[in-house]
Design a protein around this motif. Structure first.
Motif, PDB file in Angstrom:
ATOM      1  N   VAL A  91      28.814 -41.879  19.201  1.00  0.00           N
ATOM      2  CA  VAL A  91      30.032 -41.111  18.901  1.00  0.00           C
ATOM      3  C   VAL A  91      30.025 -40.670  17.446  1.00  0.00           C
ATOM      4  O   VAL A  91      30.353 -39.518  17.121  1.00  0.00           O
ATOM      5  N   TRP A  92      29.658 -41.581  16.541  1.00  0.00           N
ATOM      6  CA  TRP A  92      29.618 -41.259  15.116  1.00  0.00           C
ATOM      7  C   TRP A  92      28.615 -40.147  14.834  1.00  0.00           C
ATOM      8  O   TRP A  92      28.893 -39.229  14.060  1.00  0.00           O
ATOM      9  N   GLN A  93      27.455 -40.220  15.505  1.00  0.00           N
ATOM     10  CA  GLN A  93      26.440 -39.182  15.307  1.00  0.00           C
ATOM     11  C   GLN A  93      26.947 -37.823  15.782  1.00  0.00           C
ATOM     12  O   GLN A  93      26.691 -36.790  15.155  1.00  0.00           O
ATOM     13  N   GLY A  94      27.684 -37.821  16.891  1.00  0.00           N
ATOM     14  CA  GLY A  94      28.247 -36.563  17.382  1.00  0.00           C
ATOM     15  C   GLY A  94      29.228 -35.957  16.396  1.00  0.00           C
ATOM     16  O   GLY A  94      29.254 -34.737  16.200  1.00  0.00           O
ATOM     17  N   SER A  95      30.022 -36.816  15.752  1.00  0.00           N
ATOM     18  CA  SER A  95      30.984 -36.318  14.763  1.00  0.00           C
ATOM     19  C   SER A  95      30.284 -35.826  13.507  1.00  0.00           C
ATOM     20  O   SER A  95      30.840 -35.034  12.749  1.00  0.00           O
ATOM     21  N   ARG A  96      29.064 -36.311  13.272  1.00  0.00           N
ATOM     22  CA  ARG A  96      28.335 -35.957  12.053  1.00  0.00           C
ATOM     23  C   ARG A  96      27.365 -34.786  12.239  1.00  0.00           C
ATOM     24  O   ARG A  96      26.723 -34.371  11.277  1.00  0.00           O
ATOM     25  N   LEU A  97      27.260 -34.253  13.443  1.00  0.00           N
ATOM     26  CA  LEU A  97      26.312 -33.163  13.681  1.00  0.00           C
ATOM     27  C   LEU A  97      26.504 -31.981  12.721  1.00  0.00           C
ATOM     28  O   LEU A  97      25.529 -31.478  12.155  1.00  0.00           O
ATOM     29  N   PRO A  98      27.747 -31.505  12.515  1.00  0.00           N
ATOM     30  CA  PRO A  98      27.921 -30.402  11.553  1.00  0.00           C
ATOM     31  C   PRO A  98      27.484 -30.787  10.150  1.00  0.00           C
ATOM     32  O   PRO A  98      26.933 -29.971   9.409  1.00  0.00           O
ATOM     33  N   MET A  99      27.738 -32.050   9.760  1.00  0.00           N
ATOM     34  CA  MET A  99      27.366 -32.494   8.418  1.00  0.00           C
ATOM     35  C   MET A  99      25.855 -32.581   8.253  1.00  0.00           C
ATOM     36  O   MET A  99      25.322 -32.343   7.171  1.00  0.00           O
ATOM     37  N   GLU A 100      25.154 -32.937   9.350  1.00  0.00           N
ATOM     38  CA  GLU A 100      23.692 -32.987   9.279  1.00  0.00           C
ATOM     39  C   GLU A 100      23.135 -31.592   9.029  1.00  0.00           C
ATOM     40  O   GLU A 100      22.222 -31.399   8.219  1.00  0.00           O
ATOM     41  N   SER A 101      23.693 -30.611   9.724  1.00  0.00           N
ATOM     42  CA  SER A 101      23.271 -29.225   9.525  1.00  0.00           C
ATOM     43  C   SER A 101      23.605 -28.762   8.116  1.00  0.00           C
ATOM     44  O   SER A 101      22.799 -28.109   7.442  1.00  0.00           O
ATOM     45  N   ALA A 102      24.812 -29.123   7.653  1.00  0.00           N
ATOM     46  CA  ALA A 102      25.230 -28.738   6.299  1.00  0.00           C
ATOM     47  C   ALA A 102      24.359 -29.418   5.251  1.00  0.00           C
ATOM     48  O   ALA A 102      23.984 -28.799   4.251  1.00  0.00           O
ATOM     49  N   ARG A 103      24.034 -30.692   5.478  1.00  0.00           N
ATOM     50  CA  ARG A 103      23.214 -31.431   4.510  1.00  0.00           C
ATOM     51  C   ARG A 103      21.848 -30.771   4.342  1.00  0.00           C
ATOM     52  O   ARG A 103      21.327 -30.668   3.234  1.00  0.00           O
ATOM     53  N   SER A 104      21.263 -30.313   5.447  1.00  0.00           N
ATOM     54  CA  SER A 104      19.968 -29.643   5.375  1.00  0.00           C
ATOM     55  C   SER A 104      20.058 -28.340   4.584  1.00  0.00           C
ATOM     56  O   SER A 104      19.205 -28.049   3.740  1.00  0.00           O
ATOM     57  N   MET A 105      21.117 -27.564   4.841  1.00  0.00           N
ATOM     58  CA  MET A 105      21.295 -26.295   4.139  1.00  0.00           C
ATOM     59  C   MET A 105      21.579 -26.525   2.655  1.00  0.00           C
ATOM     60  O   MET A 105      21.051 -25.803   1.790  1.00  0.00           O
ATOM     61  N   ILE A 106      22.399 -27.520   2.345  1.00  0.00           N
ATOM     62  CA  ILE A 106      22.725 -27.827   0.950  1.00  0.00           C
ATOM     63  C   ILE A 106      21.476 -28.277   0.197  1.00  0.00           C
ATOM     64  O   ILE A 106      21.267 -27.915  -0.965  1.00  0.00           O
ATOM     65  N   SER A 107      20.638 -29.062   0.872  1.00  0.00           N
ATOM     66  CA  SER A 107      19.393 -29.526   0.246  1.00  0.00           C
ATOM     67  C   SER A 107      18.500 -28.348  -0.127  1.00  0.00           C
ATOM     68  O   SER A 107      17.919 -28.300  -1.222  1.00  0.00           O
TER      69      SER A 107
END
Length: 248
Positions: A91-107
């Protein structure tokens, strides 16, 4: 709907000097600073809502299965706890999916920023034929409207994605140098065919928007509470200092 002539009249009104590389026939021009906050907002509305809901559903089902197995079938306590933890992580990973995408772009932006301080600045424009972005060297790269599969928007940002989401453009609604967010939304509706989304996909979109809005409200409340605590602390420190002043 605003006609092409109306858009041209608006374009000829008093406006700021256009950045180099923007064609003269551009109907809309936007300059966006891709801050971390803007990137996160853009990713939150473009990541697959169906995938996010799938993560939530699997995690919740795992939790239910663990409880049922323990209560009705006497499953070992350790296994029950492990399954519950795995469900929570899903469940936590599902809530973090947008942040994972954002983290990659920010990096990627941070790496580019080391070589070019203007790497986070995006100047984009729209003509009747295509959507374009001004490259760092001043040249323009354009994408025909037929290349785009989806356009979504909130009160803060607009996002355009090409087929299979291979390219994502995030526009800050406050960054329009020519045109307005409202007119551009109408323009996009005329030039990008609406995505064919069934009832289940629409329900997933609505569910994720609700969860994101709730999360934003919680974050805002926490920020307000932190601000109130800081103000009280500052007031107490000020009162102590004033009380230690010299006495007559």
């Amino acid at each position: 709907m605003a006609s092409t002539k109306q858009r041209k009249r608006k374009k000829n009104a008093i406006e700021p000097l256009m950045p180099p590389g923007v064609p003269s026939d551009a109907l809309f021009v936007n300059r966006t600073e891709l801050t971390n906050a803007i990137v996160k907002k853009g990713c939150s509305i473009t990541v697959s809502s169906v995938l996010r809901v799938l993560y939530f559903a699997i995690g919740i089902l795992m939790g239910i299965a663990a409880v049922v197995g323990r209560v009705f079938f006497g499953v070992d306590t350790l296994i029950t706890v492990l399954v519950l933890l795995l469900g929570l992580m899903t469940v936590w990973q599902g809530s973090r999916l947008p942040m994972e995408s954002a983290r990659s772009m920010i990096s990627q932006l941070m790496k580019a920023e080391k070589q070019n301080p203007e790497a986070r600045t995006r100047v984009t424009f729209a003509t009747e034929q295509a959507f374009g972005v001004v490259m760092p060297d001043g040249t323009a790269r354009t994408f025909p409207w037929g290349d785009f599969s989806r356009a979504v928007a909130t009160m803060d940002v607009m996002c355009l994605t090409t087929a299979q989401q291979s390219v994502l453009f995030i526009l800050d609604n406050k960054g329009f140098l020519r045109g307005t967010p409202g007119d551009f939304a109408v323009f996009l509706a005329e030039h990008i065919a609406p995505e064919d989304r069934n009832g289940f996909q629409k329900w997933c979109d609505k569910t994720c928007r609700t969860l994101d809005n709730w999360s934003s409200i919680q974050q805002q409340k926490k920020a307000e509470q932190d601000e109130a605590k800081a103000a009280k602390k500052a007031a107490k420190e000020g009162a102590k200092k004033s009380g230690k002043g010299p006495r007559a």
